[in-house]
Scaffold this motif. Structure first.
Motif, PDB file in Angstrom:
ATOM      1  N   GLY A  64       0.817  -1.214   0.000  1.00  0.00           N
ATOM      2  CA  GLY A  64       0.000   0.000   0.000  1.00  0.00           C
ATOM      3  C   GLY A  64       0.843   1.254   0.000  1.00  0.00           C
ATOM      4  N   PHE A  65       1.903   1.254   0.790  1.00  0.00           N
ATOM      5  CA  PHE A  65       2.788   2.415   0.820  1.00  0.00           C
ATOM      6  C   PHE A  65       3.429   2.635  -0.546  1.00  0.00           C
ATOM      7  CE2 PHE A  65       6.884   4.488   1.652  1.00  0.00           C
ATOM      8  CZ  PHE A  65       6.425   5.631   2.276  1.00  0.00           C
ATOM      9  N   GLY A  66       3.864   1.562  -1.176  1.00  0.00           N
ATOM     10  CA  GLY A  66       4.454   1.686  -2.514  1.00  0.00           C
ATOM     11  C   GLY A  66       3.440   2.110  -3.558  1.00  0.00           C
ATOM     12  N   TYR A  67       2.231   1.566  -3.467  1.00  0.00           N
ATOM     13  CA  TYR A  67       1.179   1.884  -4.432  1.00  0.00           C
ATOM     14  C   TYR A  67       0.819   3.357  -4.369  1.00  0.00           C
ATOM     15  CZ  TYR A  67      -3.329   1.666  -6.840  1.00  0.00           C
ATOM     16  OH  TYR A  67      -4.374   1.874  -7.703  1.00  0.00           O
ATOM     17  N   TYR A  68       0.540   3.842  -3.182  1.00  0.00           N
ATOM     18  CA  TYR A  68       0.126   5.237  -3.050  1.00  0.00           C
ATOM     19  C   TYR A  68       1.314   6.193  -3.068  1.00  0.00           C
ATOM     20  CZ  TYR A  68      -4.579   3.627  -2.323  1.00  0.00           C
ATOM     21  OH  TYR A  68      -5.804   3.047  -2.513  1.00  0.00           O
ATOM     22  N   GLY A  69       2.470   5.739  -2.651  1.00  0.00           N
ATOM     23  CA  GLY A  69       3.666   6.571  -2.740  1.00  0.00           C
ATOM     24  C   GLY A  69       4.080   6.823  -4.175  1.00  0.00           C
ATOM     25  N   SER A  70       3.761   5.889  -5.057  1.00  0.00           N
ATOM     26  CA  SER A  70       4.114   6.076  -6.466  1.00  0.00           C
ATOM     27  C   SER A  70       3.301   7.190  -7.113  1.00  0.00           C
ATOM     28  CB  SER A  70       3.936   4.769  -7.236  1.00  0.00           C
ATOM     29  OG  SER A  70       2.570   4.421  -7.325  1.00  0.00           O
ATOM     30  N   MET A  71       2.182   7.561  -6.503  1.00  0.00           N
ATOM     31  CA  MET A  71       1.403   8.687  -7.028  1.00  0.00           C
ATOM     32  C   MET A  71       2.223   9.975  -6.969  1.00  0.00           C
ATOM     33  SD  MET A  71      -2.295   7.815  -5.355  1.00  0.00           S
ATOM     34  CE  MET A  71      -3.116   9.262  -5.941  1.00  0.00           C
ATOM     35  N   LEU A 110       2.737   4.967 -17.900  1.00  0.00           N
ATOM     36  CA  LEU A 110       3.374   3.670 -17.724  1.00  0.00           C
ATOM     37  C   LEU A 110       3.487   3.304 -16.238  1.00  0.00           C
ATOM     38  CD1 LEU A 110       4.916   1.228 -18.950  1.00  0.00           C
ATOM     39  CD2 LEU A 110       6.995   2.578 -18.668  1.00  0.00           C
ATOM     40  N   VAL A 111       3.949   4.252 -15.419  1.00  0.00           N
ATOM     41  CA  VAL A 111       4.073   3.995 -13.987  1.00  0.00           C
ATOM     42  C   VAL A 111       2.703   3.737 -13.377  1.00  0.00           C
ATOM     43  CG1 VAL A 111       4.763   5.000 -11.772  1.00  0.00           C
ATOM     44  CG2 VAL A 111       6.228   5.275 -13.764  1.00  0.00           C
ATOM     45  N   ARG A 143       1.624   0.251 -11.535  1.00  0.00           N
ATOM     46  CA  ARG A 143       1.185   0.183 -10.139  1.00  0.00           C
ATOM     47  C   ARG A 143      -0.185  -0.472 -10.031  1.00  0.00           C
ATOM     48  NH1 ARG A 143      -2.150   4.945  -9.466  1.00  0.00           N
ATOM     49  NH2 ARG A 143      -2.362   5.034  -7.259  1.00  0.00           N
ATOM     50  N   LEU A 144      -1.058  -0.207 -10.990  1.00  0.00           N
ATOM     51  CA  LEU A 144      -2.368  -0.843 -10.989  1.00  0.00           C
ATOM     52  C   LEU A 144      -2.243  -2.346 -11.244  1.00  0.00           C
ATOM     53  CD1 LEU A 144      -5.424  -0.519 -10.840  1.00  0.00           C
ATOM     54  CD2 LEU A 144      -5.410  -0.058 -13.290  1.00  0.00           C
ATOM     55  N   ALA A 145      -1.409  -2.725 -12.196  1.00  0.00           N
ATOM     56  CA  ALA A 145      -1.199  -4.142 -12.491  1.00  0.00           C
ATOM     57  C   ALA A 145      -0.594  -4.872 -11.297  1.00  0.00           C
ATOM     58  CB  ALA A 145      -0.301  -4.297 -13.718  1.00  0.00           C
ATOM     59  N   ALA A 146       0.340  -4.234 -10.601  1.00  0.00           N
ATOM     60  CA  ALA A 146       0.961  -4.850  -9.434  1.00  0.00           C
ATOM     61  C   ALA A 146      -0.065  -5.073  -8.330  1.00  0.00           C
ATOM     62  CB  ALA A 146       2.117  -3.995  -8.930  1.00  0.00           C
ATOM     63  N   ALA A 147      -0.948  -4.101  -8.120  1.00  0.00           N
ATOM     64  CA  ALA A 147      -1.974  -4.251  -7.081  1.00  0.00           C
ATOM     65  C   ALA A 147      -2.954  -5.370  -7.439  1.00  0.00           C
ATOM     66  CB  ALA A 147      -2.715  -2.941  -6.872  1.00  0.00           C
ATOM     67  N   VAL A 162      -2.373  -8.038  -9.348  1.00  0.00           N
ATOM     68  CA  VAL A 162      -1.684  -9.321  -9.185  1.00  0.00           C
ATOM     69  C   VAL A 162      -1.533  -9.671  -7.704  1.00  0.00           C
ATOM     70  CG1 VAL A 162       0.539 -10.493  -9.515  1.00  0.00           C
ATOM     71  CG2 VAL A 162      -0.505  -9.230 -11.398  1.00  0.00           C
ATOM     72  N   PHE A 163      -1.200  -8.674  -6.885  1.00  0.00           N
ATOM     73  CA  PHE A 163      -1.036  -8.901  -5.449  1.00  0.00           C
ATOM     74  C   PHE A 163      -2.335  -9.405  -4.821  1.00  0.00           C
ATOM     75  CE2 PHE A 163      -1.260  -6.944  -1.120  1.00  0.00           C
ATOM     76  CZ  PHE A 163      -0.321  -7.759  -0.518  1.00  0.00           C
ATOM     77  N   PHE A 164      -3.445  -8.732  -5.098  1.00  0.00           N
ATOM     78  CA  PHE A 164      -4.699  -9.142  -4.476  1.00  0.00           C
ATOM     79  C   PHE A 164      -5.268 -10.420  -5.086  1.00  0.00           C
ATOM     80  CE2 PHE A 164      -4.640  -4.777  -2.816  1.00  0.00           C
ATOM     81  CZ  PHE A 164      -4.826  -5.079  -1.477  1.00  0.00           C
ATOM     82  N   LEU A 165      -4.993 -10.688  -6.345  1.00  0.00           N
ATOM     83  CA  LEU A 165      -5.395 -11.979  -6.917  1.00  0.00           C
ATOM     84  C   LEU A 165      -4.634 -13.124  -6.255  1.00  0.00           C
ATOM     85  CD1 LEU A 165      -5.754 -11.268 -10.741  1.00  0.00           C
ATOM     86  CD2 LEU A 165      -7.558 -11.872  -9.120  1.00  0.00           C
ATOM     87  N   TRP A 166      -3.353 -12.912  -6.019  1.00  0.00           N
ATOM     88  CA  TRP A 166      -2.554 -13.919  -5.331  1.00  0.00           C
ATOM     89  C   TRP A 166      -3.098 -14.165  -3.928  1.00  0.00           C
ATOM     90  CZ3 TRP A 166       0.991 -12.725  -1.194  1.00  0.00           C
ATOM     91  CH2 TRP A 166       1.683 -13.851  -0.721  1.00  0.00           C
ATOM     92  N   LEU A 167      -3.419 -13.086  -3.219  1.00  0.00           N
ATOM     93  CA  LEU A 167      -3.962 -13.229  -1.869  1.00  0.00           C
ATOM     94  C   LEU A 167      -5.317 -13.932  -1.878  1.00  0.00           C
ATOM     95  CD1 LEU A 167      -3.062  -9.810  -0.291  1.00  0.00           C
ATOM     96  CD2 LEU A 167      -2.161 -12.031   0.348  1.00  0.00           C
ATOM     97  N   ALA A 168      -6.135 -13.628  -2.880  1.00  0.00           N
ATOM     98  CA  ALA A 168      -7.444 -14.264  -2.966  1.00  0.00           C
ATOM     99  C   ALA A 168      -7.320 -15.769  -3.163  1.00  0.00           C
ATOM    100  CB  ALA A 168      -8.251 -13.645  -4.099  1.00  0.00           C
ATOM    101  N   SER A 169      -6.253 -16.196  -3.804  1.00  0.00           N
ATOM    102  CA  SER A 169      -6.065 -17.631  -4.010  1.00  0.00           C
ATOM    103  C   SER A 169      -5.604 -18.335  -2.736  1.00  0.00           C
ATOM    104  CB  SER A 169      -5.062 -17.877  -5.138  1.00  0.00           C
ATOM    105  OG  SER A 169      -3.755 -17.522  -4.725  1.00  0.00           O
ATOM    106  N   ILE A 170      -5.084 -17.572  -1.780  1.00  0.00           N
ATOM    107  CA  ILE A 170      -4.595 -18.159  -0.534  1.00  0.00           C
ATOM    108  C   ILE A 170      -5.721 -18.326   0.480  1.00  0.00           C
ATOM    109  CG2 ILE A 170      -3.056 -17.816   1.433  1.00  0.00           C
ATOM    110  CD1 ILE A 170      -1.151 -16.386  -0.427  1.00  0.00           C
ATOM    111  N   GLY A 171      -6.479 -17.247   0.709  1.00  0.00           N
ATOM    112  CA  GLY A 171      -7.561 -17.359   1.674  1.00  0.00           C
ATOM    113  C   GLY A 171      -8.115 -16.009   2.096  1.00  0.00           C
ATOM    114  N   GLY A 172      -9.249 -16.074   2.774  1.00  0.00           N
ATOM    115  CA  GLY A 172      -9.959 -14.874   3.175  1.00  0.00           C
ATOM    116  C   GLY A 172      -9.263 -14.071   4.256  1.00  0.00           C
ATOM    117  N   LEU A 173      -8.731 -14.743   5.248  1.00  0.00           N
ATOM    118  CA  LEU A 173      -8.066 -14.038   6.340  1.00  0.00           C
ATOM    119  C   LEU A 173      -6.844 -13.281   5.837  1.00  0.00           C
ATOM    120  CD1 LEU A 173      -8.009 -13.462   9.366  1.00  0.00           C
ATOM    121  CD2 LEU A 173      -6.617 -15.517   9.647  1.00  0.00           C
ATOM    122  N   GLN A 174      -6.122 -13.890   4.934  1.00  0.00           N
ATOM    123  CA  GLN A 174      -4.928 -13.252   4.392  1.00  0.00           C
ATOM    124  C   GLN A 174      -5.279 -11.998   3.587  1.00  0.00           C
ATOM    125  OE1 GLN A 174      -5.595 -16.462   4.361  1.00  0.00           O
ATOM    126  NE2 GLN A 174      -3.791 -17.627   4.903  1.00  0.00           N
TER     127      GLN A 174
END
Length: 88
Positions: A18-25, A43-44, A48-52, A54-66
């Motif tokens: 989150g810090f990297g995502y919003y700091g890149s603004m 491009l930046v 940043r949108l693509a990274a977010a 991918v990050f949340f898709l990866w987390l969704a595949s792990i579980g709800g608590l994560q």
């Protein structure tokens, strides 16, 4: 892994993302103010949108608590980035 450790570790991961995502603004704004070509900011922003996504898709595949823990950390990272950048 204990539940509290799991929540805190994913919250910390979300905080970093989150810090990297919003700091890149701020970085995009500095690029624009510095006279960089318009495509660099786009491009930046796209990266940043693509990274977010991918990050949340990866987390969704792990579980709800994560994903919930990481999202809470992501929002805290937003608040920190905005506070440091002078945005309220």
């Amino acid at each position: 892994m204990e539940t509290a450790e799991l929540v805190l570790s994913y919250a910390a991961l979300g905080l970093i993302v989150g810090f990297g995502y919003y700091g890149s603004m701020q970085w995009i704004a500095m690029l624009a103010a510095g006279g960089a070509p318009a495509w660099t900011g786009k491009l930046v922003g796209g990266l940043r949108l693509a990274a977010a996504i991918v990050f949340f898709l990866w987390l969704a595949s792990i579980g709800g608590l994560q994903i919930l823990s990481a999202f809470a950390g992501f929002l805290v990272g937003r608040q920190i980035a905005f506070s440091l950048g002078g945005i309220d």
